[in-house]
Each structure stands twice: as structure tokens, then as C-alpha cells.
Design a protein around this motif. Structure first.
Motif, PDB file in Angstrom:
ATOM      1  N   PHE A   1       0.893  -1.168   0.000  1.00  0.00           N
ATOM      2  CA  PHE A   1       0.000   0.000   0.000  1.00  0.00           C
ATOM      3  C   PHE A   1       0.922   1.205   0.000  1.00  0.00           C
ATOM      4  N   THR A   2       0.817   2.050  -1.033  1.00  0.00           N
ATOM      5  CA  THR A   2       1.752   3.168  -1.156  1.00  0.00           C
ATOM      6  C   THR A   2       1.059   4.501  -0.873  1.00  0.00           C
ATOM      7  N   ILE A   3       1.688   5.275  -0.014  1.00  0.00           N
ATOM      8  CA  ILE A   3       1.200   6.626   0.270  1.00  0.00           C
ATOM      9  C   ILE A   3       2.231   7.609  -0.289  1.00  0.00           C
ATOM     10  N   ALA A   4       1.809   8.453  -1.222  1.00  0.00           N
ATOM     11  CA  ALA A   4       2.702   9.449  -1.846  1.00  0.00           C
ATOM     12  C   ALA A   4       2.415  10.814  -1.231  1.00  0.00           C
ATOM     13  N   ILE A   5       3.459  11.448  -0.698  1.00  0.00           N
ATOM     14  CA  ILE A   5       3.272  12.768  -0.081  1.00  0.00           C
ATOM     15  C   ILE A   5       4.240  13.756  -0.734  1.00  0.00           C
ATOM     16  N   ASP A   6       3.698  14.696  -1.500  1.00  0.00           N
ATOM     17  CA  ASP A   6       4.533  15.678  -2.192  1.00  0.00           C
ATOM     18  C   ASP A   6       4.259  17.084  -1.674  1.00  0.00           C
ATOM     19  N   GLY A   7       5.180  17.984  -2.020  1.00  0.00           N
ATOM     20  CA  GLY A   7       4.982  19.388  -1.660  1.00  0.00           C
ATOM     21  C   GLY A   7       6.309  20.114  -1.639  1.00  0.00           C
ATOM     22  N   PRO A   8       6.259  21.448  -1.527  1.00  0.00           N
ATOM     23  CA  PRO A   8       7.488  22.247  -1.526  1.00  0.00           C
ATOM     24  C   PRO A   8       8.264  22.123  -0.214  1.00  0.00           C
ATOM     25  N   ALA A   9       9.450  22.712  -0.194  1.00  0.00           N
ATOM     26  CA  ALA A   9      10.322  22.648   0.985  1.00  0.00           C
ATOM     27  C   ALA A   9       9.633  23.235   2.215  1.00  0.00           C
ATOM     28  N   ALA A  10       9.792  22.562   3.342  1.00  0.00           N
ATOM     29  CA  ALA A  10       9.342  23.063   4.655  1.00  0.00           C
ATOM     30  C   ALA A  10       7.834  23.269   4.778  1.00  0.00           C
ATOM     31  N   ALA A  11       7.060  22.524   3.980  1.00  0.00           N
ATOM     32  CA  ALA A  11       5.594  22.629   4.095  1.00  0.00           C
ATOM     33  C   ALA A  11       5.065  21.742   5.217  1.00  0.00           C
ATOM     34  N   GLY A  12       5.917  20.839   5.709  1.00  0.00           N
ATOM     35  CA  GLY A  12       5.493  19.917   6.762  1.00  0.00           C
ATOM     36  C   GLY A  12       5.434  18.469   6.300  1.00  0.00           C
ATOM     37  N   LYS A  13       5.883  18.214   5.057  1.00  0.00           N
ATOM     38  CA  LYS A  13       5.865  16.856   4.490  1.00  0.00           C
ATOM     39  C   LYS A  13       6.584  15.850   5.370  1.00  0.00           C
TER      40      LYS A  13
ATOM     41  N   ALA B   1       3.521   7.292   8.709  1.00  0.00           N
ATOM     42  CA  ALA B   1       4.184   5.979   8.654  1.00  0.00           C
ATOM     43  C   ALA B   1       4.061   5.278  10.004  1.00  0.00           C
ATOM     44  N   ALA B   2       4.257   6.028  11.090  1.00  0.00           N
ATOM     45  CA  ALA B   2       4.149   5.431  12.427  1.00  0.00           C
ATOM     46  C   ALA B   2       2.714   4.981  12.687  1.00  0.00           C
ATOM     47  N   HIS B   3       1.748   5.799  12.279  1.00  0.00           N
ATOM     48  CA  HIS B   3       0.332   5.483  12.512  1.00  0.00           C
ATOM     49  C   HIS B   3      -0.064   4.177  11.824  1.00  0.00           C
ATOM     50  N   PHE B   4       0.336   4.017  10.561  1.00  0.00           N
ATOM     51  CA  PHE B   4      -0.077   2.828   9.804  1.00  0.00           C
ATOM     52  C   PHE B   4       0.921   1.674   9.933  1.00  0.00           C
ATOM     53  N   GLY B   5       2.062   1.923  10.574  1.00  0.00           N
ATOM     54  CA  GLY B   5       3.088   0.880  10.689  1.00  0.00           C
ATOM     55  C   GLY B   5       3.789   0.616   9.366  1.00  0.00           C
ATOM     56  N   PHE B   6       3.911   1.658   8.523  1.00  0.00           N
ATOM     57  CA  PHE B   6       4.535   1.525   7.207  1.00  0.00           C
ATOM     58  C   PHE B   6       5.987   2.011   7.270  1.00  0.00           C
ATOM     59  N   ALA B   7       6.792   1.575   6.287  1.00  0.00           N
ATOM     60  CA  ALA B   7       8.161   2.085   6.157  1.00  0.00           C
ATOM     61  C   ALA B   7       8.111   3.473   5.504  1.00  0.00           C
TER      62      ALA B   7
ATOM     63  N   GLN C   1      13.443   3.964  -5.665  1.00  0.00           N
ATOM     64  CA  GLN C   1      12.204   4.506  -5.097  1.00  0.00           C
ATOM     65  C   GLN C   1      11.009   3.611  -5.392  1.00  0.00           C
ATOM     66  N   LYS C   2      10.934   3.085  -6.622  1.00  0.00           N
ATOM     67  CA  LYS C   2       9.793   2.229  -6.989  1.00  0.00           C
ATOM     68  C   LYS C   2       9.799   0.944  -6.181  1.00  0.00           C
ATOM     69  N   ALA C   3      10.980   0.364  -5.996  1.00  0.00           N
ATOM     70  CA  ALA C   3      11.084  -0.880  -5.226  1.00  0.00           C
ATOM     71  C   ALA C   3      10.667  -0.622  -3.781  1.00  0.00           C
ATOM     72  N   PHE C   4      11.097   0.501  -3.237  1.00  0.00           N
ATOM     73  CA  PHE C   4      10.728   0.839  -1.855  1.00  0.00           C
ATOM     74  C   PHE C   4       9.208   0.968  -1.748  1.00  0.00           C
ATOM     75  N   ALA C   5       8.610   1.611  -2.760  1.00  0.00           N
ATOM     76  CA  ALA C   5       7.164   1.888  -2.723  1.00  0.00           C
ATOM     77  C   ALA C   5       6.326   0.616  -2.686  1.00  0.00           C
ATOM     78  N   ARG C   6       6.802  -0.441  -3.347  1.00  0.00           N
ATOM     79  CA  ARG C   6       5.978  -1.651  -3.452  1.00  0.00           C
ATOM     80  C   ARG C   6       6.366  -2.710  -2.432  1.00  0.00           C
ATOM     81  N   ARG C   7       7.187  -2.358  -1.458  1.00  0.00           N
ATOM     82  CA  ARG C   7       7.579  -3.366  -0.469  1.00  0.00           C
ATOM     83  C   ARG C   7       6.346  -3.844   0.289  1.00  0.00           C
ATOM     84  N   ALA C   8       6.414  -5.097   0.743  1.00  0.00           N
ATOM     85  CA  ALA C   8       5.291  -5.659   1.496  1.00  0.00           C
ATOM     86  C   ALA C   8       5.164  -4.901   2.811  1.00  0.00           C
ATOM     87  N   GLY C   9       3.940  -4.703   3.264  1.00  0.00           N
ATOM     88  CA  GLY C   9       3.752  -4.054   4.552  1.00  0.00           C
ATOM     89  C   GLY C   9       3.467  -2.569   4.466  1.00  0.00           C
TER      90      GLY C   9
END
Ligand code: DC
Length: 202
Positions: free
Chosen positions: A3-15, A23-29, A93-101
Motif C-alpha cells: 500500500f503506497t502513500i505518496a506525499i509531495d509538496g514544496p520545501a518546509a511545508a510539513g511533508k 508511517a508510524a500510525h499505519f506501521g509503514f516504512a 524509489q519504486k522498489a521501496f514503494a511496493r515493499r510488502a507491509g
């Protein structure tokens, strides 16, 4: 299950803060993809050619010290314009995105280019002034000597370069949920992000 969550935005927006909390909430890497560009940028400051540096990048390079300095941020934004640098970093990046968990990736082009099929996409913004104020305080806390005006000019310069480059410019994906954190506390922004992702999880 991936399950991939993509978070984009400019510098220092809080990303970064939102991504870590999500990541901590869902237990994701979590992968801060800016670090890849910062690691390449740092190598160019040390005299290595950018494309060669990107091709030779290894995971340990992301642990290098001083990747968070304003000089490295500017160098990162400059190497990020080079298409061959970007393409050398895609597979990792793509390999990281599709990792199990499950995975959270934050950056500039995750929802648009790296993970166009991400299950959830967020675009986190804030005004340039608010972002400069946050970055200024963060740098001051680390003993930095940049004034607010200098930080604001830096933020605007990097925004412009990131938004106007031809390859994978910073922009929201058509299906991204936008969160403007200008007037939000960190807690409120994290809650808004989690609620938007929960809605996509169904
Ligand atoms: O997120 P950051 O401030 O650490 O990113 C540093 C620079 O790297 C940013 O100015 C542009 C570039 N970058 C990019 O082009 N694509 C990404 N996915 C992440 C960062």
C-alpha cells in the motif's frame, strides 16, 4: 500487502513531519526521497560529477552527516534538474514503494512520476513566508546564522527551480488531496493527513 502513500509538496511545508507520523500510525516504512537528491548534491559539493554520483549511490550515503544544510539543499535542487540523475534514482524509489507491509514516500514527484498508482496521494503546501519562518527557526535551533530574509529567498529560489524544471516538476497529482498547513498545528495537519488516507483505504 503493498500500500503506497505518496506525499509531495514544496520545501518546509510539513511533508517530513506528516510523513513520519503517518508511517508510524499505519506501521509503514518511510522514505524521504529528498535525501537521495541531497546525497547526490553533497557529492557534487565534494567534486564528484552529478550523474556519476547518482548512478553510484548506495543506501549508506543517505546516512551521511550534514545532508540537512542549506548548501546541500540548494545543491540537491540543482542536481534534481538533470534527467539522468532523476532516472538513476527511479528503481530504488519504486522498489521501496511496493515493499510488502506498506510504504510512505515523500518528495516532489512521487504522486506524479514515481508512484502514479499510489493508493493514497497528498500534496502538502503552506505559504512561502510560513515555510521560511519554520525553516528559519529550525536552522536557528541548530545554531545556524542565516537571517529570515535569506531563508525566505532560499525557499523561493528552490521552489522556482523545483516547479519550473522540465523533468518531473513539483506539482500536485490530479488525484492528490491538498492540505495547506499555513494555519494548522502539526497535530491538526497530521490528523487531516491520516483522515484523507483512511478515506482512501475504504
Ligand atoms: O525535500 P528536500 O527539501 O529534502 O529536497 C531537496 C531537493 O531535492 C529539492 O529542492 C528538490 C529535490 N527533490 C526532487 O527533485 N524530487 C524529490 N522527489 C525529492 C526532492
Amino acid at each position: 500487502m503493498a500500500f503506497t502513500i505518496a506525499i509531495d509538496g514544496p520545501a518546509a511545508a510539513g511533508k517530513g513531519t506528516i510523513s513520519k507520523a503517518v508511517a508510524a500510525h499505519f506501521g509503514f516504512a518511510h522514505l524521504d526521497t529528498g535525501l537521495l537528491y541531497r546525497a547526490v548534491g553533497a557529492k557534487t559539493l565534494a567534486g564528484v560529477e552529478a550523474i556519476a554520483a547518482a548512478k553510484a549511490l548506495v543506501a549508506e550515503d543517505l546516512e551521511a552527516e550534514d545532508l540537512r544544510t542549506p548548501e546541500v539543499a540548494q545543491a540537491a535542487s540543482k542536481v534534481a534538474v538533470i534527467p539522468e540523475v532523476r532516472s538513476a534514482l527511479v528503481d530504488f524509489q519504486k522498489a521501496f514503494a511496493r515493499r510488502a507491509g506498506g510504504a510512505v514516500l515523500d518528495g516532489r514527484d512521487i504522486g506524479t512520476v514515481i508512484c502514479p498508482d499510489a493508493e493514497a496521494k497528498l500534496f502538502v503546501t503552506a505559504s512561502a513566508e510560513v515555510r521560511a519562518e519554520r525553516r528559519f527557526k529550525e536552522l536557528q535551533g541548530k545554531g545556524g546564522d542565516q537571517g529570515y530574509e535569506e531563508v525566505l529567498a532560499d525557499v523561493k529560489e528552490r521552489d522556482k527551480r523545483d516547479r519550473e524544471r522540465a523533468t518531473a516538476p513539483l506539482k500536485p497529482a490530479a488525484d492528490a488531496v491538498q492540505i495547506d498547513t499555513s494555519e494548522m498545528s502539526i497535530e491538526a495537519a497530521v490528523q487531516a493527513a491520516i483522515a484523507a488516507i483512511e478515506a482512501r483505504r475504504g
